[in-house]
Enzyme design. Sequence first.
Site, PDB file in Angstrom:
ATOM      1  N   LYS A  45       0.788  -1.178  -0.085  1.00  0.00           N
ATOM      2  CA  LYS A  45      -0.082  -0.080   0.161  1.00  0.00           C
ATOM      3  C   LYS A  45       0.962   1.249  -0.045  1.00  0.00           C
ATOM      4  CE  LYS A  45      -3.348  -1.540   3.242  1.00  0.00           C
ATOM      5  NZ  LYS A  45      -4.363  -1.565   4.117  1.00  0.00           N
ATOM      6  N   LYS A  47       2.414   2.685   2.267  1.00  0.00           N
ATOM      7  CA  LYS A  47       2.169   3.637   3.304  1.00  0.00           C
ATOM      8  C   LYS A  47       2.578   3.135   4.679  1.00  0.00           C
ATOM      9  CE  LYS A  47      -2.685   2.757   4.028  1.00  0.00           C
ATOM     10  NZ  LYS A  47      -4.167   3.348   4.298  1.00  0.00           N
TER      11      LYS A  47
HETATM   12  N1  C2G Z   1     -13.305   3.972   6.590  1.00  0.00           N
HETATM   13  C1  C2G Z   1     -14.656   4.772   6.511  1.00  0.00           C
HETATM   14  N2  C2G Z   1     -14.615   6.214   6.806  1.00  0.00           N
HETATM   15  C2  C2G Z   1     -13.352   7.202   7.020  1.00  0.00           C
HETATM   16  C3  C2G Z   1     -12.108   6.065   7.045  1.00  0.00           C
HETATM   17  C4  C2G Z   1     -12.222   4.894   6.690  1.00  0.00           C
HETATM   18  O1  C2G Z   1     -15.582   4.312   6.324  1.00  0.00           O
HETATM   19  N3  C2G Z   1     -13.493   8.019   7.036  1.00  0.00           N
HETATM   20  C5  C2G Z   1     -13.301   2.753   6.482  1.00  0.00           C
HETATM   21  C6  C2G Z   1     -12.588   2.041   4.943  1.00  0.00           C
HETATM   22  O2  C2G Z   1     -13.419   2.287   3.908  1.00  0.00           O
HETATM   23  C7  C2G Z   1     -12.103   0.822   5.415  1.00  0.00           C
HETATM   24  C8  C2G Z   1     -11.771   0.863   6.965  1.00  0.00           C
HETATM   25  O3  C2G Z   1     -12.501   2.081   7.309  1.00  0.00           O
HETATM   26  O4  C2G Z   1     -13.436  -0.080   4.981  1.00  0.00           O
HETATM   27  C9  C2G Z   1     -10.520   0.939   7.152  1.00  0.00           C
HETATM   28  O5  C2G Z   1      -9.864   2.033   6.700  1.00  0.00           O
HETATM   29  P1  C2G Z   1      -8.307   2.022   6.209  1.00  0.00           P
HETATM   30  O6  C2G Z   1      -7.370   1.682   7.456  1.00  0.00           O
HETATM   31  O7  C2G Z   1      -7.986   3.516   5.366  1.00  0.00           O
HETATM   32  O8  C2G Z   1      -8.147   0.797   5.043  1.00  0.00           O
HETATM   33  P2  C2G Z   1      -7.242   0.917   3.827  1.00  0.00           P
HETATM   34  O9  C2G Z   1      -6.082   1.394   4.003  1.00  0.00           O
HETATM   35  O10 C2G Z   1      -8.318   1.365   2.569  1.00  0.00           O
HETATM   36  O11 C2G Z   1      -7.072  -0.765   3.729  1.00  0.00           O
HETATM   37  O12 C2G Z   1      -7.589  -5.163   1.848  1.00  0.00           O
HETATM   38  C10 C2G Z   1      -8.152  -4.032   2.257  1.00  0.00           C
HETATM   39  C11 C2G Z   1      -7.269  -2.802   2.775  1.00  0.00           C
HETATM   40  O13 C2G Z   1      -6.519  -3.460   3.749  1.00  0.00           O
HETATM   41  C12 C2G Z   1      -8.131  -1.737   3.057  1.00  0.00           C
END
Ligand code: C2G
Length: 131
Positions: A45, A47
């Site tokens: 990712k 990050k």
């Molecule tokens: N999320 C949300 N609202 C936000 C921020 C995040 O609903 N304001 C949700 C994201 O859509 C995700 C979950 O919270 O379903 C976790 O967010 P992240 O940690 O940013 O996940 P991400 O980096 O997108 O990793 O295999 C899938 C990946 O691991 C997802």
Amino acid sequence: MKRVITYGTFDLLHYGHVNLLRRAKEYGDYLIVGLSTDEFNWKSKHKKAYFDYAKRKQLLEAIRYVDLVIPEESWEQKKTDMKKYKIDTFVMGDDWKGKFDYLKDEGVDVVYLPRTPEISTTQIKTDLNEK
Ligand code: C2G
């Protein structure tokens, strides 16, 4: 028992994450979170989380909606996870809409939930830098 799974980094845990986890739990009785490892974050990712895996796991395990936290180490593991954990429903925020529809072939329901629009880890970091 209806089993639900979701995946993410969940760094700088905030109410948008909790909103997602609360709604995901409404689809069943047991919620598993596939938590991105530090290596997966960096390698796949591009990050780097502020909190390391152990701390992010500790925070998630303190949330009432979460029943089990497992490591997310690859994009590919989802297919095997569906069988391994006998998942009924896979849930993700709608920023991933359509990306995991292939999991329907594993016999699971795939649900994309609206994100909480105004909050993100990136936004938090930006706001803090401006203070
Ligand atoms: N999320 C949300 N609202 C936000 C921020 C995040 O609903 N304001 C949700 C994201 O859509 C995700 C979950 O919270 O379903 C976790 O967010 P992240 O940690 O940013 O996940 P991400 O980096 O997108 O990793 O295999 C899938 C990946 O691991 C997802």
